[in-house]
Structures are given as C-alpha cells and as structure tokens.
Design a protein around this motif. Structure first.
Motif, PDB file in Angstrom:
ATOM      1  N   VAL A  58       0.694  -1.191   0.096  1.00  0.00           N
ATOM      2  CA  VAL A  58      -0.148  -0.092  -0.035  1.00  0.00           C
ATOM      3  C   VAL A  58       0.923   1.264   0.071  1.00  0.00           C
ATOM      4  CG1 VAL A  58      -1.579   1.101   1.042  1.00  0.00           C
ATOM      5  CG2 VAL A  58      -1.881  -1.418   1.141  1.00  0.00           C
ATOM      6  N   LYS A  59       1.777   1.370   0.742  1.00  0.00           N
ATOM      7  CA  LYS A  59       2.760   2.223   1.121  1.00  0.00           C
ATOM      8  C   LYS A  59       3.427   2.899  -0.233  1.00  0.00           C
ATOM      9  CE  LYS A  59       6.507   4.209   3.774  1.00  0.00           C
ATOM     10  NZ  LYS A  59       7.190   4.021   4.979  1.00  0.00           N
ATOM     11  N   ALA A  60       3.822   1.634  -1.324  1.00  0.00           N
ATOM     12  CA  ALA A  60       4.337   2.182  -2.628  1.00  0.00           C
ATOM     13  C   ALA A  60       3.495   3.049  -3.333  1.00  0.00           C
ATOM     14  CB  ALA A  60       4.713   0.730  -3.133  1.00  0.00           C
ATOM     15  N   GLN A  61       2.058   2.695  -3.419  1.00  0.00           N
ATOM     16  CA  GLN A  61       1.198   3.218  -4.029  1.00  0.00           C
ATOM     17  C   GLN A  61       1.003   4.954  -3.698  1.00  0.00           C
ATOM     18  OE1 GLN A  61       0.894   2.141  -6.973  1.00  0.00           O
ATOM     19  NE2 GLN A  61       1.836   0.395  -6.202  1.00  0.00           N
ATOM     20  N   MET A  62       0.873   4.889  -2.183  1.00  0.00           N
ATOM     21  CA  MET A  62       0.865   5.920  -1.489  1.00  0.00           C
ATOM     22  C   MET A  62       1.966   6.999  -1.834  1.00  0.00           C
ATOM     23  SD  MET A  62      -2.320   5.881  -0.415  1.00  0.00           S
ATOM     24  CE  MET A  62      -2.446   7.339   0.561  1.00  0.00           C
ATOM     25  N   GLN A  63       3.196   6.434  -1.993  1.00  0.00           N
ATOM     26  CA  GLN A  63       4.177   7.327  -2.242  1.00  0.00           C
ATOM     27  C   GLN A  63       3.914   7.842  -3.627  1.00  0.00           C
ATOM     28  OE1 GLN A  63       7.061   7.916  -0.339  1.00  0.00           O
ATOM     29  NE2 GLN A  63       7.214   9.637  -1.678  1.00  0.00           N
ATOM     30  N   ARG A  64       3.497   7.171  -4.462  1.00  0.00           N
ATOM     31  CA  ARG A  64       3.202   7.800  -5.811  1.00  0.00           C
ATOM     32  C   ARG A  64       2.073   8.773  -5.641  1.00  0.00           C
ATOM     33  NH1 ARG A  64       1.523   2.849  -9.465  1.00  0.00           N
ATOM     34  NH2 ARG A  64       1.172   4.516 -11.064  1.00  0.00           N
ATOM     35  N   VAL A  65       1.212   8.397  -4.821  1.00  0.00           N
ATOM     36  CA  VAL A  65       0.237   9.484  -4.506  1.00  0.00           C
ATOM     37  C   VAL A  65       0.795  11.016  -4.196  1.00  0.00           C
ATOM     38  CG1 VAL A  65      -1.849  10.251  -3.438  1.00  0.00           C
ATOM     39  CG2 VAL A  65      -1.712   8.012  -4.354  1.00  0.00           C
ATOM     40  N   HIS A  66       1.760  10.819  -2.966  1.00  0.00           N
ATOM     41  CA  HIS A  66       2.591  11.811  -2.476  1.00  0.00           C
ATOM     42  C   HIS A  66       3.213  12.451  -3.653  1.00  0.00           C
ATOM     43  CE1 HIS A  66       6.109  13.567  -0.710  1.00  0.00           C
ATOM     44  NE2 HIS A  66       5.116  14.135   0.077  1.00  0.00           N
ATOM     45  N   ASP A  67       3.960  11.869  -4.465  1.00  0.00           N
ATOM     46  CA  ASP A  67       4.863  12.424  -5.579  1.00  0.00           C
ATOM     47  C   ASP A  67       4.195  13.084  -6.593  1.00  0.00           C
ATOM     48  OD1 ASP A  67       6.905  11.083  -3.996  1.00  0.00           O
ATOM     49  OD2 ASP A  67       7.188   9.337  -5.698  1.00  0.00           O
ATOM     50  N   ALA A  68       2.738  12.711  -6.873  1.00  0.00           N
ATOM     51  CA  ALA A  68       1.969  13.403  -7.794  1.00  0.00           C
ATOM     52  C   ALA A  68       1.277  14.637  -7.087  1.00  0.00           C
ATOM     53  CB  ALA A  68       0.926  12.245  -8.169  1.00  0.00           C
ATOM     54  N   GLY A  69       1.803  14.905  -5.676  1.00  0.00           N
ATOM     55  CA  GLY A  69       0.998  15.933  -5.427  1.00  0.00           C
ATOM     56  C   GLY A  69      -0.304  15.925  -4.751  1.00  0.00           C
ATOM     57  N   ARG A  70      -0.839  14.834  -4.712  1.00  0.00           N
ATOM     58  CA  ARG A  70      -2.459  14.689  -4.358  1.00  0.00           C
ATOM     59  C   ARG A  70      -2.585  13.927  -3.044  1.00  0.00           C
ATOM     60  NH1 ARG A  70      -4.759  10.274  -6.973  1.00  0.00           N
ATOM     61  NH2 ARG A  70      -6.604  11.205  -6.187  1.00  0.00           N
ATOM     62  N   LEU A  71      -1.369  13.893  -1.997  1.00  0.00           N
ATOM     63  CA  LEU A  71      -1.578  13.725  -0.648  1.00  0.00           C
ATOM     64  C   LEU A  71      -1.620  15.010   0.184  1.00  0.00           C
ATOM     65  CD1 LEU A  71      -1.821  11.088   0.843  1.00  0.00           C
ATOM     66  CD2 LEU A  71       0.706  11.389   1.467  1.00  0.00           C
ATOM     67  N   PRO A  72      -2.606  15.062   0.990  1.00  0.00           N
ATOM     68  CA  PRO A  72      -2.723  16.580   1.788  1.00  0.00           C
ATOM     69  C   PRO A  72      -1.391  16.904   2.449  1.00  0.00           C
ATOM     70  CG  PRO A  72      -4.788  15.264   2.138  1.00  0.00           C
ATOM     71  CD  PRO A  72      -3.779  14.154   1.443  1.00  0.00           C
ATOM     72  N   ALA A  73      -1.439  18.175   2.389  1.00  0.00           N
ATOM     73  CA  ALA A  73       0.046  18.676   3.204  1.00  0.00           C
ATOM     74  C   ALA A  73       0.033  18.319   4.481  1.00  0.00           C
ATOM     75  CB  ALA A  73      -0.141  20.182   3.046  1.00  0.00           C
ATOM     76  N   GLY A  74       1.362  17.879   4.954  1.00  0.00           N
ATOM     77  CA  GLY A  74       1.498  17.339   6.328  1.00  0.00           C
ATOM     78  C   GLY A  74       1.259  15.989   6.747  1.00  0.00           C
ATOM     79  N   VAL A  75       0.564  15.349   5.642  1.00  0.00           N
ATOM     80  CA  VAL A  75       0.178  13.763   5.920  1.00  0.00           C
ATOM     81  C   VAL A  75       1.336  13.091   5.655  1.00  0.00           C
ATOM     82  CG1 VAL A  75      -1.374  11.897   5.339  1.00  0.00           C
ATOM     83  CG2 VAL A  75      -2.275  14.088   5.618  1.00  0.00           C
ATOM     84  N   GLN A  76       1.843  12.407   6.299  1.00  0.00           N
ATOM     85  CA  GLN A  76       3.134  11.293   6.067  1.00  0.00           C
ATOM     86  C   GLN A  76       2.638  10.133   5.137  1.00  0.00           C
ATOM     87  OE1 GLN A  76       6.352  12.134   6.898  1.00  0.00           O
ATOM     88  NE2 GLN A  76       5.514  14.026   7.626  1.00  0.00           N
ATOM     89  N   VAL A  77       3.402   9.795   4.499  1.00  0.00           N
ATOM     90  CA  VAL A  77       3.127   8.373   3.622  1.00  0.00           C
ATOM     91  C   VAL A  77       2.815   7.359   4.429  1.00  0.00           C
ATOM     92  CG1 VAL A  77       3.994   6.925   1.726  1.00  0.00           C
ATOM     93  CG2 VAL A  77       4.275   9.412   1.487  1.00  0.00           C
ATOM     94  N   GLY A  78       3.822   6.944   5.187  1.00  0.00           N
ATOM     95  CA  GLY A  78       3.547   5.882   6.376  1.00  0.00           C
ATOM     96  C   GLY A  78       2.222   5.933   7.026  1.00  0.00           C
ATOM     97  N   THR A  79       1.648   7.181   7.543  1.00  0.00           N
ATOM     98  CA  THR A  79       0.514   7.217   8.277  1.00  0.00           C
ATOM     99  C   THR A  79      -0.608   6.970   7.038  1.00  0.00           C
ATOM    100  OG1 THR A  79       1.516   9.004   9.647  1.00  0.00           O
ATOM    101  CG2 THR A  79      -1.076   8.828   9.420  1.00  0.00           C
ATOM    102  N   ALA A  80      -0.727   7.769   6.006  1.00  0.00           N
ATOM    103  CA  ALA A  80      -1.669   7.619   4.898  1.00  0.00           C
ATOM    104  C   ALA A  80      -1.908   5.941   4.502  1.00  0.00           C
ATOM    105  CB  ALA A  80      -1.263   8.231   3.924  1.00  0.00           C
ATOM    106  N   SER A  81      -0.742   5.232   4.493  1.00  0.00           N
ATOM    107  CA  SER A  81      -0.850   3.737   4.179  1.00  0.00           C
ATOM    108  C   SER A  81      -1.361   2.937   5.089  1.00  0.00           C
ATOM    109  CB  SER A  81       0.623   3.337   3.957  1.00  0.00           C
ATOM    110  OG  SER A  81       1.470   3.928   2.897  1.00  0.00           O
ATOM    111  N   ALA A  82      -0.930   3.252   6.427  1.00  0.00           N
ATOM    112  CA  ALA A  82      -1.636   2.508   7.385  1.00  0.00           C
ATOM    113  C   ALA A  82      -3.075   2.783   7.717  1.00  0.00           C
ATOM    114  CB  ALA A  82      -0.958   2.597   8.839  1.00  0.00           C
TER     115      ALA A  82
END
Length: 198
Positions: free
Chosen positions: A134-158
């Motif tokens: 899941v984290k690998a895909q959430m990293q892609r979401v983060h890299d695309a600028g689609r994760l809300p500011a301040g949300v860590q990839v690890g937290t979003a994945s869990a």
C-alpha cells in the motif's frame, strides 16, 4: 512407512486451513481447540499434529497463507501507470479478498489489535508486508502532489489499510446486502475526497 502424496497433503492442509479459519474467525484463535478444528475439517486430531505440529503452528501458518493470498491480490496495483487506477486496484483487491474470505478479515481484526496477542510478532511482520505494498502506491500519490499537506506517507498507508479492513468487515457483518460495487464506489469517493482541494 510411505510418504504422503503432495497433492493429498496439500488438500488436507487446505481443509485444515478452511476449518481453522471458520472457527478462529468466529471465536478468536485462543478459544478454538485442535479437536474442534479436526472435527470441522472431517479429519482425525492426529492429522492436525502431523501437518502442523500444534494448533499454534496451524494458526501461524494460516495467517501467513492468508496474507500471502492478500498480497497477491494487491501487487497488481503497481502495474498501473495512473495513481488513481492504482488506488482503485488496491481497493478492489482488498474488498474482493475480504468478500471471498470474510473469516480471515475477522481473524485479522480480532488478533491484530489484541493486546498482548500470541501471534503479535507474526502479525506485525505480515501487516508490514501488506502495508509496504500500500505504501508504494501512497508514495506515488504523494509524489503526484495528491496527498494533503502534512500527511506522512506511512500514516496514509496504515490509514488506508485499516480503513479498508474495517470497511470490509463492517460490510460483511452489518451490511451484507450491499454489493461490492456499492462499497467500492463509497471507498473511492472517500479516498478521492481526502486529496488537496483544487
């Protein structure tokens, strides 16, 4: 002494997995006995010991087997170029898996957060396997600028893993009349709604 045929041994282990999964999913691993697992599988008690050595080893193998199946459902998400398609594939993979194996979802929920849990070490490793996919895909979401500011990839994945697990269990237990498509669309609307507003 003759050696068991691989096909027969595999079929017996699958019967034991299915029986253990049903009983453990209903009542939790600690309260299920080897006698009950053997009776549910329609085999002699000695068959459990022959194949696994103990109930604990059976439950440990069952957890590993289930997580391997789930991981196999989630890995294809990495084949999608588009991040939204990849997230949809993760949602499809998890919801589809838990629709097919609802007792495994119950087992994960009952044992994953049990404190202290007998299978905590095994479950931690297995949880990490799934969350890393899941984290690998959430990293892609983060890299695309689609994760809300301040949300860590690890937290979003869990959070995504936990959300999908609980939603799948809630669906199976409390809303079984809802279709997979309905649950999927609700989850995807939720996931899309968490991105930065444009």
């Amino acid at each position: 002494m003759s050696t068991p045929r691989p096909g027969r041994t595999g079929a017996t282990k699958q019967k034991l997995f299915d029986a253990a999964l049903k009983l453990v999913g209903e009542r939790g691993a600690a309260s299920v006995t080897v006698d009950e697992i053997a009776a549910e599988a329609g085999v002699a008690k000695g068959t459990v010991y022959y194949n696994f050595g103990s109930k604990d080893a059976l439950v440990d193998a069952l957890l590993r087997h289930g997580v391997d199946l789930l991981a196999a459902r989630l890995r294809p998400a990495g084949e999608h170029d588009d991040t939204e398609d990849a997230l949809a594939a993760l949602v499809d993979g998890m919801l589809g898996f838990f629709a097919e194996y609802p007792a495994f979802g119950q087992l994960l929920v009952s044992e994953l957060w049990r404190t202290p849990g007998q299978w905590h070490g095994t479950l931690s490793l297995l949880r990490d396997d799934i969350v890393s996919i899941v984290k690998a895909q959430m990293q892609r979401v983060h890299d695309a600028g689609r994760l809300p500011a301040g949300v860590q990839v690890g937290t979003a994945s869990a959070a995504l893993f936990g959300t999908l697990l609980v939603i799948a269990l809630d669906w199976q237990v409390f809303q079984p009349d809802r279709s997979l498509a309905e649950v999927r669309e609700s989850v995807l609307l939720l996931v899309r709604g968490l991105g930065p507003q444009t």
